[in-house]
Motif scaffolding. Structure first.
Motif, short mmCIF file in Angstrom:
data_model
loop_
_atom_site.label_atom_id
_atom_site.label_comp_id
_atom_site.label_asym_id
_atom_site.label_seq_id
_atom_site.Cartn_x
_atom_site.Cartn_y
_atom_site.Cartn_z
N GLU A 1 32.64 -34.97 -3.89
CA GLU A 1 31.91 -35.49 -5.14
C GLU A 1 31.34 -34.50 -6.20
OE1 GLU A 1 29.45 -38.60 -4.58
OE2 GLU A 1 30.44 -39.49 -2.89
N GLU A 2 31.47 -34.56 -7.28
CA GLU A 2 30.71 -33.65 -8.08
C GLU A 2 29.43 -33.53 -8.17
OE1 GLU A 2 32.21 -34.29 -12.24
OE2 GLU A 2 33.73 -32.77 -11.92
N LYS A 3 28.89 -32.49 -8.44
CA LYS A 3 27.47 -32.06 -8.19
C LYS A 3 26.95 -32.89 -9.40
CE LYS A 3 27.44 -27.80 -5.59
NZ LYS A 3 27.18 -26.39 -5.60
N ASP A 4 25.43 -33.20 -9.39
CA ASP A 4 24.79 -33.92 -10.44
C ASP A 4 24.91 -32.95 -11.70
OD1 ASP A 4 23.86 -36.17 -8.81
OD2 ASP A 4 22.01 -34.83 -8.30
N THR A 5 24.71 -31.66 -11.80
CA THR A 5 24.91 -30.74 -12.83
C THR A 5 26.16 -31.10 -13.32
OG1 THR A 5 23.51 -29.25 -11.87
CG2 THR A 5 24.72 -28.42 -13.62
N MET A 6 27.20 -30.96 -12.78
CA MET A 6 28.60 -31.28 -13.55
C MET A 6 28.73 -32.78 -13.97
SD MET A 6 31.06 -29.24 -13.88
CE MET A 6 31.30 -29.79 -15.60
N VAL A 7 28.27 -33.53 -13.16
CA VAL A 7 28.40 -35.11 -14.13
C VAL A 7 27.45 -35.06 -15.11
CG1 VAL A 7 27.58 -37.32 -13.67
CG2 VAL A 7 28.55 -35.90 -11.55
N ASN A 8 26.45 -34.51 -15.19
CA ASN A 8 25.74 -34.58 -16.44
C ASN A 8 26.19 -33.62 -17.57
OD1 ASN A 8 23.80 -36.06 -15.06
ND2 ASN A 8 22.33 -34.30 -14.75
N ILE A 9 26.90 -32.49 -17.23
CA ILE A 9 27.35 -31.59 -18.43
C ILE A 9 28.84 -32.38 -18.96
CG2 ILE A 9 28.93 -29.62 -18.61
CD1 ILE A 9 26.77 -28.15 -16.67
N ARG A 10 29.36 -33.01 -18.02
CA ARG A 10 30.50 -33.93 -18.39
C ARG A 10 30.27 -35.07 -19.43
NH1 ARG A 10 35.40 -32.62 -16.31
NH2 ARG A 10 35.51 -31.81 -14.08
N ARG A 11 29.21 -35.44 -19.30
CA ARG A 11 28.52 -36.55 -20.08
C ARG A 11 28.11 -36.15 -21.33
NH1 ARG A 11 24.76 -37.96 -17.45
NH2 ARG A 11 23.05 -37.57 -18.69
N THR A 12 27.02 -35.23 -21.35
CA THR A 12 26.09 -35.09 -22.54
C THR A 12 27.03 -33.81 -23.19
OG1 THR A 12 25.03 -33.33 -21.26
CG2 THR A 12 24.31 -35.51 -21.21
N GLY A 13 27.69 -32.92 -22.44
CA GLY A 13 28.35 -31.62 -23.11
C GLY A 13 27.25 -30.58 -23.58
N GLU A 14 26.10 -30.75 -22.69
CA GLU A 14 24.83 -29.98 -22.95
C GLU A 14 24.12 -29.45 -21.69
OE1 GLU A 14 23.36 -31.60 -27.26
OE2 GLU A 14 22.37 -32.52 -25.50
N PHE A 15 23.66 -28.33 -21.72
CA PHE A 15 23.17 -27.73 -20.75
C PHE A 15 22.13 -26.40 -21.03
CE2 PHE A 15 27.11 -25.53 -20.68
CZ PHE A 15 26.66 -24.22 -20.40
N ALA A 16 21.29 -26.09 -20.11
CA ALA A 16 20.38 -24.82 -20.51
C ALA A 16 20.32 -24.02 -19.54
CB ALA A 16 18.82 -25.37 -20.78
N ILE A 17 20.37 -22.78 -19.92
CA ILE A 17 20.39 -21.67 -18.60
C ILE A 17 18.85 -21.13 -18.48
CG2 ILE A 17 21.46 -19.54 -17.89
CD1 ILE A 17 23.96 -20.48 -18.63
N ASN A 18 18.17 -21.39 -17.52
CA ASN A 18 17.06 -20.65 -17.55
C ASN A 18 17.26 -19.28 -16.41
OD1 ASN A 18 14.96 -23.10 -18.03
ND2 ASN A 18 17.01 -23.78 -17.28
N MET A 19 16.72 -18.00 -17.09
CA MET A 19 17.00 -17.04 -16.19
C MET A 19 15.94 -16.97 -15.18
SD MET A 19 19.69 -15.88 -17.00
CE MET A 19 19.87 -13.93 -16.34
N VAL A 20 16.04 -16.40 -13.96
CA VAL A 20 15.09 -16.49 -13.08
C VAL A 20 14.58 -14.83 -12.57
CG1 VAL A 20 14.88 -17.00 -10.54
CG2 VAL A 20 16.42 -18.35 -11.80
N ASP A 21 13.35 -14.82 -12.56
CA ASP A 21 12.77 -13.37 -12.14
C ASP A 21 11.92 -13.81 -10.89
OD1 ASP A 21 10.28 -14.75 -13.12
OD2 ASP A 21 10.00 -13.64 -14.69
N MET A 22 11.19 -12.74 -10.21
CA MET A 22 10.54 -12.93 -9.12
C MET A 22 9.72 -14.34 -9.07
SD MET A 22 11.57 -11.13 -6.64
CE MET A 22 10.27 -11.23 -5.59
#
Length: 209
Positions: free
Chosen positions: A67-88
Motif C-alpha cells: 500500500e502507498e504511504k500516507d505521504t504519497m496518498v496525500n500528495i496524489r490527492r492534493t498535489g502539494e507538499f512541504a519539505i522541512n530541512m532537518v538539523d541536529m
C-alpha cells in the motif's frame, strides 16, 4: 568486486546504492490528510535538481504491504507538499515522525513540533525547521516499487539567523543540516572547508611560437 545490477535482487541494489551514495539530505515531508490532519515523514531519497524551474525530487516507496504511504496518498490527492530541512535540533523529532503512525495521527504534534500554515499551499510545516520549501507537484513518475515526485518550489521559509548579514547566502556556522549515510548512520555538516579550483592556465602549456 563487480556487481551486475541487471541480475542483482532489489535489496542488494538498495544496500549498495544507499551505502555508497551519500550523504543524502533528509526531507521531512509534510502534507495534509483527507481529514485535515498534519502528516510528516522523513525521506532520504531527496535532492534538488533544477533552479530554473526550481525543482526538487523525492523518491517514495510503498509500505511493505504494497500500500502507498500516507505521504504519497496525500500528495496524489492534493498535489502539494512541504519539505522541512532537518538539523541536529530536529533529529530526534524527525525519527519520531518516521515511526509509522496511523494516518489520523498528527505526526508534527506527536513529535512536539510547532505546526505553522504554509503561505501558498494547503499544508503545515514545522516552525523549528531552519528552512522549508513549499512545493506543488510538477509531475509523478510511477515505477512498480517507487514513485518519483517532482515538485516545483513556490515559496521558501528561512530562519533569519541561517543567512549572512545581507540575507543572500547561508551562514554555514548556523545552518548545519544533517544527512543520512546508511542504516542508522548520519552525518552533520558542522565540519566545512573551502576548496578553490586552480586556474586553468596552470594546466595548459603555452604554444610554441
Amino acid at each position: 568486486m563487480e556487481f551486475d545490477f541487471t541480475e542483482l535482487e532489489p535489496q542488494s541494489r538498495y544496500r549498495l546504492l544507499t551505502n555508497f551514495i551519500g550523504p543524502r539530505p533528509i526531507a521531512l515531508v509534510t502534507t495534509r490528510s483527507a481529514a485535515g490532519h498534519n502528516n510528516a515523514a522523513p525521506m532520504s531519497f531527496f535532492n534538488v535538481f533544477s533552479h530554473d524551474p526550481p525543482l526538487v525530487v523525492l523518491g517514495i516507496q510503498p509500505q511493505s504491504s504494497g500500500e502507498e504511504k500516507d505521504t504519497m496518498v496525500n500528495i496524489r490527492r492534493t498535489g502539494e507538499f512541504a519539505i522541512n530541512m532537518v538539523d541536529m535540533t530536529l533529529s530526534q523529532q524527525m525519527l519520531v515522525c518516521g515511526l509509522g503512525f496511523d494516518n489520523e495521527v498528527d505526526e508534527l504534534s506527536m513529535a512536539g513540533l510547532t505546526a505553522k500554515s504554509c503561505a501558498k499551499i494547503d499544508a503545515s510545516y514545522a516552525a523549528q525547521s531552519p528552512c522549508v520549501f513549499e512545493c506543488r507537484v510538477e509531475r509523478l513518475i510511477d515505477y512498480p516499487r517507487r514513485t518519483l515526485v517532482i515538485g516545483e518550489v513556490v515559496h521558501m521559509h528561512v530562519h533569519r539567523e541561517c543567512l549572512d548579514a545581507e540575507g543572500r547566502y547561508v551562514d554555514h556556522e548556523r545552518y548545519q543540516p544533517i544527512a543520512r549515510l546508511h542504516a542508522d548512520n548520519y552525518i552533520t555538516s558542522d565540519r566545512q572547508f573551502e576548496l578553490s579550483a586552480p586556474p586553468i592556465a596552470d594546466f595548459i602549456k603555452p604554444q610554441d611560437k
